[in-house]
Design a protein around this motif. Structure first.
Motif, PDB file in Angstrom:
ATOM      1  N   LYS A 103      11.349 -33.358  49.063  1.00 54.57           N
ATOM      2  CA  LYS A 103      11.292 -31.888  48.975  1.00 54.57           C
ATOM      3  C   LYS A 103      10.008 -31.436  48.296  1.00 54.57           C
ATOM      4  O   LYS A 103       9.266 -30.601  48.814  1.00 54.57           O
ATOM      5  N   SER A 104       9.757 -32.019  47.117  1.00 53.96           N
ATOM      6  CA  SER A 104       8.570 -31.590  46.374  1.00 53.96           C
ATOM      7  C   SER A 104       7.316 -31.884  47.166  1.00 53.96           C
ATOM      8  O   SER A 104       6.362 -31.115  47.151  1.00 53.96           O
ATOM      9  N   ARG A 105       7.345 -33.020  47.871  1.00 54.73           N
ATOM     10  CA  ARG A 105       6.173 -33.389  48.651  1.00 54.73           C
ATOM     11  C   ARG A 105       5.900 -32.342  49.734  1.00 54.73           C
ATOM     12  O   ARG A 105       4.764 -31.932  49.947  1.00 54.73           O
ATOM     13  N   LEU A 118       9.177 -22.509  43.727  1.00 54.62           N
ATOM     14  CA  LEU A 118      10.123 -22.746  42.633  1.00 54.62           C
ATOM     15  C   LEU A 118      10.921 -23.996  42.981  1.00 54.62           C
ATOM     16  O   LEU A 118      11.792 -23.969  43.849  1.00 54.62           O
ATOM     17  N   ASP A 119      10.596 -25.079  42.312  1.00 53.63           N
ATOM     18  CA  ASP A 119      11.192 -26.363  42.700  1.00 53.63           C
ATOM     19  C   ASP A 119      12.315 -26.752  41.734  1.00 53.63           C
ATOM     20  O   ASP A 119      12.447 -26.175  40.645  1.00 53.63           O
ATOM     21  N   ASP A 120      13.109 -27.707  42.171  1.00 56.42           N
ATOM     22  CA  ASP A 120      14.178 -28.279  41.340  1.00 56.42           C
ATOM     23  C   ASP A 120      15.135 -27.218  40.796  1.00 56.42           C
ATOM     24  O   ASP A 120      15.536 -27.241  39.633  1.00 56.42           O
ATOM     25  N   LEU A 121      15.525 -26.303  41.679  1.00 53.13           N
ATOM     26  CA  LEU A 121      16.385 -25.199  41.240  1.00 53.13           C
ATOM     27  C   LEU A 121      17.789 -25.648  40.848  1.00 53.13           C
ATOM     28  O   LEU A 121      18.542 -24.871  40.264  1.00 53.13           O
ATOM     29  N   ARG A 175       6.215 -39.158  36.854  1.00 54.71           N
ATOM     30  CA  ARG A 175       6.020 -39.474  38.271  1.00 54.71           C
ATOM     31  C   ARG A 175       7.063 -38.787  39.138  1.00 54.71           C
ATOM     32  O   ARG A 175       6.783 -38.300  40.220  1.00 54.71           O
ATOM     33  N   HIS A 176       8.270 -38.727  38.651  1.00 57.68           N
ATOM     34  CA  HIS A 176       9.356 -38.076  39.386  1.00 57.68           C
ATOM     35  C   HIS A 176      10.431 -37.716  38.368  1.00 57.68           C
ATOM     36  O   HIS A 176      10.577 -38.405  37.362  1.00 57.68           O
ATOM     37  N   PRO A 177      11.207 -36.638  38.624  1.00 59.00           N
ATOM     38  CA  PRO A 177      12.269 -36.289  37.673  1.00 59.00           C
ATOM     39  C   PRO A 177      13.235 -37.447  37.397  1.00 59.00           C
ATOM     40  O   PRO A 177      13.739 -37.576  36.288  1.00 59.00           O
TER      41      PRO A 177
HETATM   42 MG   LIG Z   1      11.290 -32.938  43.612  1.00 58.23          MG
END
Ligand SMILES: [Mg+2]
Ligand SMILES: Nc1ncnc2c1ncn2[C@@H]1O[C@H](COP(=O)(O)OP(=O)(O)O)[C@@H](O)[C@H]1O
Length: 978
Positions: free
Chosen positions: A53-55, A161-164, A360-362
């Motif tokens: 998703k973030s990518r 707005l990421d990681d909602l 690096r990632h959540p």
């Molecule tokens: Mg992400």
């Protein structure tokens, strides 16, 4: 060097930066399309952790950036769900801080103050945000919406707005608002989240937006086998691929992490049988294997680097190196070496902002966070809290660390959490409630007064956030601390009953009030007077006019005896309402006048202490047709509610104001009040409040002739309120819907709705003169469908009750217009005109201006039918001018049609007045839509602009094409330009 180790060395750098994008062709196509048009306003990317998703959001940001868009990005973070407006602050604050003052100077001061409630960067010059009333959080939301539109002024804006799934409640509410009311201009909001963890209300808002065509979605699934191979090509031996693909489920994060683990292994040991077995193990059972690999990765760092990473994970995401060092308990100068180690190993990445970094990632952050023991984390929060405190950071901004670190009995922490709660109550009530809750948990036993204060503050915040059940629980907890019969306990019981009414728990509320009264030994004191006032209000919900009158009498006598004018005023207003319900003439006048005189004699401070006095007064004055006074008293009540932060009567007061303004023909103001009521109700999350607010919207929209809006809002309102069980208020909502349906031509629907609402033919559930309004609608609906005898029977009911009604202005208007419609249908045009003129006179005397003009319109119609053309034209001209002035466009158009039928060539005299003859035939709404079509906008865009559904826009367009006699959008444009 072995071949495998060589491969590792060559690619380990490749892994610490992003691998080239593989696959995702269809997702990228959707993403690209959102950049081409302005709409939909929101793009959502939903999927499991690591799926990409973030990518994809990064790809979107890069293409937007390449096109010259302004791109602002933020993400919610785990373990930071209670930073108010965290996601929005992350996305916008740095940008706002860097804007030069002139760019912001053009924002008006009121909006700037509201924005300062959200963005620390804007608190430079503005001390305290000017917001006291949690109900009015929508004003903050509107301000942010305006800010986004402004930021999109020079170039289109992309807000990521990421990681909602970790969003804080304040941001979630703000986003919900933006989903319902997309910012004007080219603003695209792109959101990423894990669907299983998304807060329920936000999910519902996204779904509503999707249904309305404002949200488009992308759900990236597993990578294909080929894409997976391309992703890790050259990093791992080919032979590993099938197992890796199967174990990772095609999830790119797991694929890359497995590759990383394999590379590390190959680096550490040359290939051999032991290593081969380890390779096979690691390739098995991602994500467990990946989690284990990350744990190993962390464990392999030197102690300083590991503890810096852990400090960073506790301090925030993205993190500041100074804060990470503080949390890790090391001097800042010692932190830089370890930081470089973390970066070069790819555990931590740099960001655009110097000194700020992220993991690096959540999922990696989470592993690091968990690798530190709980005790260590508490100590880290403690160190952060102390450092921030020493810097003079206000309690709101360190409360998060205080709550995580404090020990029971820590007085400083209790104070700070309490202060933070009060500071947050206006903009983020749910967070405020959490702060109060944290303070309560730290509070040592025995501090009953403080506990009571905190519980009440918590109850108020929960109520404001729409968590009424929880609010009630907090009040019950408080009550348990006070002996029954104690005046303080009685106050709490009274408040609790109020919450129960809002929850629809009327029997509970009633029982609670009665038993509280029984415990009181002193029936003459102030608590008893207040309680009896509440019992009178309680009777209103139950439509028990007798009880309302009795309690109103007792309470007003008690108030008078005590010299408490505020209680006496509230009780008198309720008494007047009860007597209105019973259709009792003279007495009610006295009570009403008494209440008004007392309220006007109260100082602001006195009235603010009993906000119900002005609330019930506005409703009583509305019943008694004192429309100007309703507006005046409502405005004072609203002003005091804002000033003191008491929101419980806010929406109800706006409702009374809307209704009165509608009668007065001040429809623009009425619409504004109704919109405020709806926005306010939306943020409270309370269905009952929303039901009343939508009822207000229905009234205004029916008057202006926006019947689509009226029917939709009315149906939603009736559905929401039906759950409350039958009550006078529910009856009002369905009656309002009945009128909208009648005007929209749904005669059967009107009859069923009205009868259902008022409790059958006798309209028992409607109060006093309000019955006439119900029967009036039934006369008109039955007349319109040709059932004149049935219509006559309803009219007979009105005539039977009319002599008993005081005041008689509006009931007479209802009676006489109903009679006029029926007579007209019978072909008795002369008597119909006489009846309509009597209606107009009665309405004029009651200052029911809109009804008066409508009665004149009807009289003109009847006179025309009777062949009295000149008189008809005169009346119709007057009605046309008045209705136009009020903004009652649909009724005005009816007047114009009647005039044309009588051979008068008239323009509509609309406020714009510059359209050609074709345009002239369009209603205000149709004209707006036609103009937007001529500008080349799509139906979706028009819907978003005017807050209409696409279907509604289409329906309007059909009418427009017909009226202008055109067949296409292009022809329409041409016709408008000519
Ligand atoms: Mg992400
Ligand atoms: N299509 C892709 N091509 C190349 N790398 C990808 C792709 N999708 C995801 N990645 C990489 O996989 C990792 C996890 O993806 P990410 O977007 O962070 O997942 P999510 O946001 O869904 O948790 C990141 O390192 C990302 O760069």
């Amino acid at each position: 060097m072995t071949a495998a180790a060589h491969t590792a060395a060559a690619h380990v750098d490749g892994l610490s930066t992003a691998a080239p994008l593989v696959g995702r062709a269809s997702e990228l196509a959707v993403i690209a399309s959102t950049l081409n048009g302005a709409l939909p306003a929101v793009l959502r990317l939903a999927g499991e952790p690591g799926i990409g998703k973030s990518r994809l959001l990064t790809e979107l940001a890069a293409s937007a950036d390449a096109r010259g868009w302004l791109v602002l990005e933020g993400a919610a973070a785990e373990f930071a769900e209670d930073l108010p407006f965290g996601v929005f602050v992350g996305a916008l604050d740095d940008y706002l801080a860097a804007l030069d003052d002139r760019a912001l100077a053009r924002i008006d001061p009121a909006t700037a103050a509201l924005l300062a409630a959200v963005f620390p960067a804007l608190r430079r010059d503005i001390a305290a945000p000017a917001l006291a009333l949690p109900n009015e959080r929508y004003r903050i939301h509107r301000a942010v919406r305006a800010l986004l539109a402004r930021l999109a002024g020079a170039a289109p804006l992309l807000l990521v707005l990421d990681d909602l799934h970790w969003v804080d409640t304040a941001s979630a509410e703000l986003l919900t608002h933006l989903l319902a009311y997309p910012p004007r201009g080219q603003v695209l909001i792109a959101v990423g989240y894990r669907p299983a963890q998304l807060p329920e209300r936000l999910r519902a808002a996204l779904d509503r937006g999707h249904a309305a065509g404002r949200v488009v979605g992308v759900e990236p699934g597993p990578l294909s086998r080929d894409d997976a191979r391309a992703l890790v090509d050259g990093l791992v031996p080919r032979a590993e691929l099938p197992v890796m693909y199967a174990e990772s489920g095609g999830n790119p994060f797991y694929l890359l992490e497995l590759a990383r683990a394999l590379l590390e292994l190959a680096r550490a040991a040359p290939p051999g049988r032991a290593a081969d077995r380890a390779l096979a193990d690691i390739s098995r059972q991602a994500p467990a294997a990946v989690a284990a690999a990350i744990r190993q990765e962390i464990a392999a760092f030197p102690a300083t680097a590991r503890s810096l990473a852990q400090g960073a994970a506790v301090s925030g995401e993205p993190f500041d190196v100074i804060a990470a060092a503080v949390a890790a308990d090391m001097p800042q100068s010692d932190a830089l070496g370890p930081l470089d180690q973390l970066i070069s190993a790819g555990l931590v990445l740099t960001t655009d902002v110097p000194r700020r970094f992220r993991f690096r990632h959540p999922l990696v952050r989470r592993a690091v966070y968990e690798s530190a023991g709980p005790g260590w984390r508490i100590a880290a929060h403690q160190r952060l809290a102390e450092a921030l405190r020493a810097q003079g950071v206000p309690p709101t901004e360190l409360a998060h660390h205080v709550a995580a670190a404090a020990q029971p009995g820590d007085q400083q922490a209790i104070d700070e959490l309490t202060i933070a709660g009060h500071a947050l109550a206006g903009r983020a009530p749910l967070l405020a409630a959490r702060r109060f809750g944290a303070a309560l948990r730290l509070l040592p036993g025995g501090e009953t007064c403080r506990r009571l204060d905190l519980l009440q503050a918590r109850a108020a915040s929960l109520g404001a956030a729409g968590w009424l059940t929880e609010s009630r629980a907090a009040l019950m907890e408080a009550m348990a601390l006070v002996a029954p019969g104690d005046p303080y306990r009685v106050q709490l019981e009274t408040r609790c009953a109020g919450v129960e009414h809002l929850l629809g728990l009327h029997p509970d509320a009633h029982r609670r009030l009665k038993s509280a009264l029984d415990t009181l030994s002193d029936r003459g004191g102030a608590p008893a007077a207040a309680l009896m006032t509440e019992l009178a209000a309680d009777a209103l919900w139950r439509t028990d006019w007798e009880a309302m009158r009795r309690w109103g009498q007792d309470a007003s006598a008690a108030g008078r005896h005590l010299g408490d004018r505020a209680i006496e005023a509230a009780a008198l207003a309720l008494l007047a309402l009860g007597e209105f319900g019973l259709a009792l003439p003279e007495q009610a006048e006295d009570a009403l006048l008494g209440a008004a005189t007392l309220v006007e004699s109260l100082t602001d401070a006195e009235l603010a202490a009993r906000p119900d006095a002005s609330f019930y007064l506005t409703h009583a004055e509305f019943a008694y047709e004192r429309f100007e006074r309703v507006v005046r008293h409502a405005d004072r009540g609203l002003r005091l509610a804002r000033a003191t932060g008491q929101g419980q009567f806010f929406i109800g007061t706006l409702y009374a104001k809307t209704a009165a303004l509608t009668f007065l023909g001040r429809l623009d103001e009425a619409r504004e009040a109704a919109d405020e009521a709806v926005d306010s109700a939306l943020v409270t999350g309370n269905d009952n409040q929303l039901g009343f607010a939508l009822q207000a919207r229905t009234r205004v929209a029916t008057a202006t002739g926006d019947l689509d809006v009226a029917v939709v809002a009315g149906e939603e309102s009736a559905a929401l309120l039906r759950r409350l069980g039958p009550s006078v208020l529910v009856a009002g909502s369905a009656w309002t819907l009945g009128e909208a349906l009648l005007e929209a031509g749904d005669l059967g629907g009107c009859v069923t709705t009205v009868l259902d609402a008022v409790g059958g033919p006798n309209a028992e559930r409607a109060a006093g003169g309000f019955r006439c309004r119900a029967w009036h609608l039934l006369v008109r609906a039955e007349t319109a469908r040709g059932r004149l005898d049935t219509a006559q029977s309803w009219l007979d009911r009105i005539d039977a009750i009319l002599p008993r009604l005081t005041p008689s202005g509006v009931p007479t208007t209802m009676a006489e217009t109903a009679r006029a419609w029926l007579l007209l249908a019978r072909g008795e045009a002369g008597p119909a005109a006489t009846a309509a003129l009597a209606a107009a006179e009665a309405a004029d005397s009651a200052q029911a201006r809109l009804e008066a003009s409508r009665a004149r319109l009807l009289a003109g119609r009847a006179l025309g039918a009777a062949g009295l053309r000149d008189q008809a034209v005169e009346l119709l001209e007057r009605a046309r001018a008045e209705l136009d002035h009020y903004g009652a466009h649909r009724y005005r158009d009816e007047a114009v049609q009647e005039l044309r039928r009588l051979g008068r060539r008239v323009g509509r005299g609309g406020r714009r007045g510059n359209g050609g003859p074709g345009l002239d035939a369009l209603s205000e709404r149709e004209r707006q839509i036609a103009e937007l079509v001529a500008e080349g906008r799509t139906n979706k865009e028009i819907g978003a602009e005017l807050l209409l559904s696409v279907r509604t826009v289409e329906r309007h367009l059909t009418h427009i094409f017909g009226k202008l006699n055109v067949a296409s959008r292009a022809q329409l444009g041409a016709s408008l330009r000519s």
